[in-house]
Design an enzyme around this catalytic site. Structure first.
Site, PDB file in Angstrom:
ATOM      1  N   GLU A  46       0.840  -1.208   0.000  1.00 34.57           N
ATOM      2  CA  GLU A  46       0.000   0.000   0.000  1.00 34.57           C
ATOM      3  C   GLU A  46       0.868   1.249   0.000  1.00 34.57           C
ATOM      4  OE1 GLU A  46      -3.204  -0.043  -1.133  1.00 34.57           O
ATOM      5  OE2 GLU A  46      -3.475  -1.542   0.446  1.00 34.57           O
ATOM      6  N   THR A  48       2.799   2.118  -2.255  1.00 33.24           N
ATOM      7  CA  THR A  48       4.097   1.776  -2.840  1.00 33.24           C
ATOM      8  C   THR A  48       4.132   2.047  -4.338  1.00 33.24           C
ATOM      9  OG1 THR A  48       3.293  -0.468  -3.012  1.00 33.24           O
ATOM     10  CG2 THR A  48       4.728   0.004  -1.143  1.00 33.24           C
ATOM     11  N   ASP A  49       2.958   2.155  -4.975  1.00 33.49           N
ATOM     12  CA  ASP A  49       2.966   2.287  -6.445  1.00 33.49           C
ATOM     13  C   ASP A  49       3.662   3.571  -6.889  1.00 33.49           C
ATOM     14  OD1 ASP A  49       0.774   3.816  -5.554  1.00 33.49           O
ATOM     15  OD2 ASP A  49      -0.580   3.176  -7.156  1.00 33.49           O
ATOM     16  N   SER A  80     -25.540   6.341 -16.697  1.00 32.00           N
ATOM     17  CA  SER A  80     -25.150   5.349 -15.695  1.00 32.00           C
ATOM     18  C   SER A  80     -26.311   5.129 -14.743  1.00 32.00           C
ATOM     19  CB  SER A  80     -23.936   5.843 -14.907  1.00 32.00           C
ATOM     20  OG  SER A  80     -23.794   5.068 -13.722  1.00 32.00           O
ATOM     21  N   GLY A 134     -16.211   4.672  -4.047  1.00 40.14           N
ATOM     22  CA  GLY A 134     -15.477   5.342  -2.971  1.00 40.14           C
ATOM     23  C   GLY A 134     -15.182   4.441  -1.792  1.00 40.14           C
ATOM     24  N   LEU A 137     -12.264   0.199  -3.450  1.00 41.14           N
ATOM     25  CA  LEU A 137     -12.260  -1.020  -4.266  1.00 41.14           C
ATOM     26  C   LEU A 137     -12.192  -0.669  -5.750  1.00 41.14           C
ATOM     27  CD1 LEU A 137     -14.864  -3.022  -2.155  1.00 41.14           C
ATOM     28  CD2 LEU A 137     -12.357  -3.114  -2.049  1.00 41.14           C
ATOM     29  N   SER A 138     -11.886   0.589  -6.032  1.00 44.58           N
ATOM     30  CA  SER A 138     -11.574   1.042  -7.394  1.00 44.58           C
ATOM     31  C   SER A 138     -12.725   0.964  -8.370  1.00 44.58           C
ATOM     32  CB  SER A 138     -10.401   0.246  -7.956  1.00 44.58           C
ATOM     33  OG  SER A 138      -9.230   0.894  -7.613  1.00 44.58           O
ATOM     34  N   ASP A 189      -4.528   0.538  -9.591  1.00 42.21           N
ATOM     35  CA  ASP A 189      -5.929   0.163  -9.781  1.00 42.21           C
ATOM     36  C   ASP A 189      -6.204  -0.288 -11.213  1.00 42.21           C
ATOM     37  OD1 ASP A 189      -5.923   1.259  -7.286  1.00 42.21           O
ATOM     38  OD2 ASP A 189      -7.130   3.020  -7.803  1.00 42.21           O
ATOM     39  N   TYR A 246      -3.419  12.273   0.862  1.00 38.86           N
ATOM     40  CA  TYR A 246      -2.726  11.470  -0.155  1.00 38.86           C
ATOM     41  C   TYR A 246      -1.610  12.293  -0.794  1.00 38.86           C
ATOM     42  CZ  TYR A 246      -2.079   8.639  -4.394  1.00 38.86           C
ATOM     43  OH  TYR A 246      -1.537   7.894  -5.413  1.00 38.86           O
TER      44      TYR A 246
HETATM   45  P1  ADP Z   1     -13.167   4.257  -5.830  1.00 39.03           P
HETATM   46  O1  ADP Z   1     -12.408   4.123  -7.087  1.00 39.03           O
HETATM   47  O2  ADP Z   1     -12.385   3.850  -4.633  1.00 39.03           O
HETATM   48  O3  ADP Z   1     -14.499   3.585  -5.860  1.00 39.03           O
HETATM   49  P2  ADP Z   1     -13.090   7.000  -6.613  1.00 39.03           P
HETATM   50  O4  ADP Z   1     -13.425   8.253  -5.893  1.00 39.03           O
HETATM   51  O5  ADP Z   1     -11.742   6.832  -7.166  1.00 39.03           O
HETATM   52  O6  ADP Z   1     -13.461   5.810  -5.616  1.00 39.03           O
HETATM   53  O7  ADP Z   1     -14.090   6.807  -7.815  1.00 39.03           O
HETATM   54  C1  ADP Z   1     -15.466   6.944  -7.621  1.00 39.03           C
HETATM   55  C2  ADP Z   1     -16.019   7.819  -8.738  1.00 39.03           C
HETATM   56  O8  ADP Z   1     -15.950   7.102  -9.985  1.00 39.03           O
HETATM   57  C3  ADP Z   1     -17.477   8.134  -8.563  1.00 39.03           C
HETATM   58  O9  ADP Z   1     -17.661   9.279  -7.755  1.00 39.03           O
HETATM   59  C4  ADP Z   1     -17.927   8.380 -10.005  1.00 39.03           C
HETATM   60  O10 ADP Z   1     -17.547   9.684 -10.428  1.00 39.03           O
HETATM   61  C5  ADP Z   1     -17.069   7.402 -10.779  1.00 39.03           C
HETATM   62  N1  ADP Z   1     -17.788   6.140 -11.014  1.00 39.03           N
HETATM   63  C6  ADP Z   1     -17.371   4.906 -10.680  1.00 39.03           C
HETATM   64  N2  ADP Z   1     -18.260   3.974 -11.066  1.00 39.03           N
HETATM   65  C7  ADP Z   1     -19.272   4.628 -11.673  1.00 39.03           C
HETATM   66  C8  ADP Z   1     -20.506   4.220 -12.275  1.00 39.03           C
HETATM   67  N3  ADP Z   1     -20.893   2.951 -12.323  1.00 39.03           N
HETATM   68  N4  ADP Z   1     -21.296   5.203 -12.785  1.00 39.03           N
HETATM   69  C9  ADP Z   1     -20.950   6.501 -12.740  1.00 39.03           C
HETATM   70  N5  ADP Z   1     -19.794   6.931 -12.158  1.00 39.03           N
HETATM   71  C10 ADP Z   1     -18.971   6.023 -11.639  1.00 39.03           C
HETATM   72 MG    MG Z   2     -10.608   5.161  -7.528  1.00 38.25          MG
END
Ligand code: ADP
Ligand code: MG
Length: 410
Positions: A46, A48-49, A80, A134, A137-138, A189, A246
């Site tokens: 973690e 480390t990338d 979406s 968020g 888990l990417s 990720d 971060y």
């Molecule tokens: P994580 O990657 O850890 O889930 P991030 O903040 O990096 O959190 O990414 C989350 C963001 O990615 C969301 O706020 C949205 O903008 C976008 N996102 C991810 N999946 C979707 C989806 N299925 N539909 C619309 N937006 C998405």
């Molecule tokens: Mg992300």
């Protein structure tokens, strides 16, 4: 007793049906096809990338689905199930800082592929996902990777057919996230979502200039035959200042590397001709009155070493023995890197007390998810113990995911 809430992965058929229906409802006619990409969980390695280090992610069975159809013009229209309305832009208007909102993750991939010299036109697409947002888990990389393999297919680029081509899709997805969505993440990720293999972890090496075969090595990680499973706990905790913290961690690492006259903290490793952690810490001391820089460096260097040793154990079929490395990783992230939080610590402590073999926070920290390595027969006991501990502490109920190492974007 508090019953744990399980977040099931959709089947491929279910995900495809959902986005197909959403596409047909939102645009005229049918999509050209449906693609999908997984979220990821990092076993160890973690922060480390961005230090040219090692990480060891697996792909989740939870995926983001995209139904897509190319257009004759350069318009991009996106819907979406997780967002309101239609996101629209012209490809020619996409540039760093020029677009807002979730569509940046998708349109950004098209922009980055075009920047890399590939011919990509406009498209309509519908997205739906069972990867929580968020949660560390990417979901963002799952969205980019799903878009990347979809655009690869409709533009006939053929990149998804080889690991080297997938490394190019990783690069396009990373640039989309960094430059168009404006999130400074390090490539872990996107690599995981595009390059992991089912039943394997992926040992990623972020030293610059490595060939794809050296930068991402699949390591068989057969949990089921060892009667083990990976339990992921989404703590639902979201703390403020995450991106600022971060950035501060990255800046500290860069500052330390600069003070040591190195390109990255990875170069401290004696195996790469470096001076070793003890001398590095001594050299930093005069520049580091409060010890913060040295703690950050100690985390990064020890974490890279733990990741290599964890991968060795897994390679030897000794997955049941990795628990102490997970715990040491968590302690290092909590105490030296200072990115854990009450909820993540509580998952680790309550899972271990209930019989987990190892547990740690995963992802950037300050909330998000933790993982526990658990015997199959203990899954319910451990999940109930963690859910109970959160209820007793008056915290929001966490969500639980089972995470056998799953397939990449396709
Ligand atoms: P994580 O990657 O850890 O889930 P991030 O903040 O990096 O959190 O990414 C989350 C963001 O990615 C969301 O706020 C949205 O903008 C976008 N996102 C991810 N999946 C979707 C989806 N299925 N539909 C619309 N937006 C998405
Ligand atoms: Mg992300």
């Amino acid at each position: 007793m508090t019953e744990p809430q399980w977040l099931e992965a959709w089947t491929a058929e279910d995900g495809a049906r959902r986005v197909d229906e959403l596409f047909t409802r939102s645009f005229d006619g049918s999509p050209e096809g449906v693609w999908s990409a997984p979220g990821r969980v990092n076993l160890i390695g973690e922060h480390t990338d961005y230090n040219a280090g090692l990480c060891l992610p697996t792909a989740l069975p939870h995926r983001t689905f995209i139904a897509l159809r190319p257009r004759e013009d350069d318009q991009v229209r996106l819907v979406s199930a997780q967002a309101e309305g239609v996101w629209e832009a012209r490809l020619s208007d996409i540039a760093p800082g020029a677009v807002q909102g979730w569509g940046a993750y998708v349109a950004g991939v098209a922009w980055a592929l075009a920047e890399a010299g590939h011919k990509v036109g406009g498209f309509d697409a519908a997205v739906d996902s069972c990867v929580p947002f968020g949660a560390g888990l990417s979901s963002s990389a799952a969205l980019e990777a799903a878009a990347a393999v979809a655009l690869d297919a409709v533009a006939g680029l053929g990149l998804a057919a080889s690991d080297a081509g997938r490394a190019e899709l990783v690069e396009a997805s990373r640039r989309a996230e960094n430059e168009i969505a404006g999130a400074p993440t390090g490539g872990l990720d996107q690599s995981a979502s595009l390059r992991c293999r089912e039943g394997h972890a992926l040992l990623l090496d972020f030293r610059p200039g490595l060939k794809p075969l050296e930068s991402g090595v699949p390591v068989p990680f057969d949990l089921a035959t060892a009667d083990l499973t990976l339990l992921v706990v989404d703590t639902k905790a979201e703390h403020s200042h995450v991106s600022g913290e971060y950035g501060a961690r990255r800046a500290a690492c860069e500052q330390a590397a600069q003070l040591l006259g190195l390109g990255s903290l990875r170069e401290i490793a004696p195996t790469l001709g470096g001076i070793g952690i003890d001398r590095a810490l001594t050299e930093l001391e005069p520049h580091d009155p409060d010890g913060v820089l040295r703690r950050r460096v100690r985390h990064v260097v020890s974490e890279i070493d733990r990741t290599a040793r964890f991968a060795d154990l897994v390679r030897e079929g000794r997955a049941a023995d990795v628990g102490p490395f997970m715990l040491a990783s968590h302690a290092s992230l909590r105490d030296d890197y200072e990115v854990s939080c009450r909820e993540l610590d509580l998952v680790v402590d309550s899972a271990m007390a209930a019989g987990a073999l190892g547990a740690r926070m995963t992802g950037g920290g300050f909330g998000g998810s933790a993982i526990a390595l658990v015997r199959l027969s203990d899954v319910d006991t451990v999940a109930q113990a963690v859910a109970g501990a959160f209820a007793d502490a008056g915290l929001t109920a966490p969500a639980f995911l089972l995470a056998p190492p799953s397939a990449p974007a396709a």
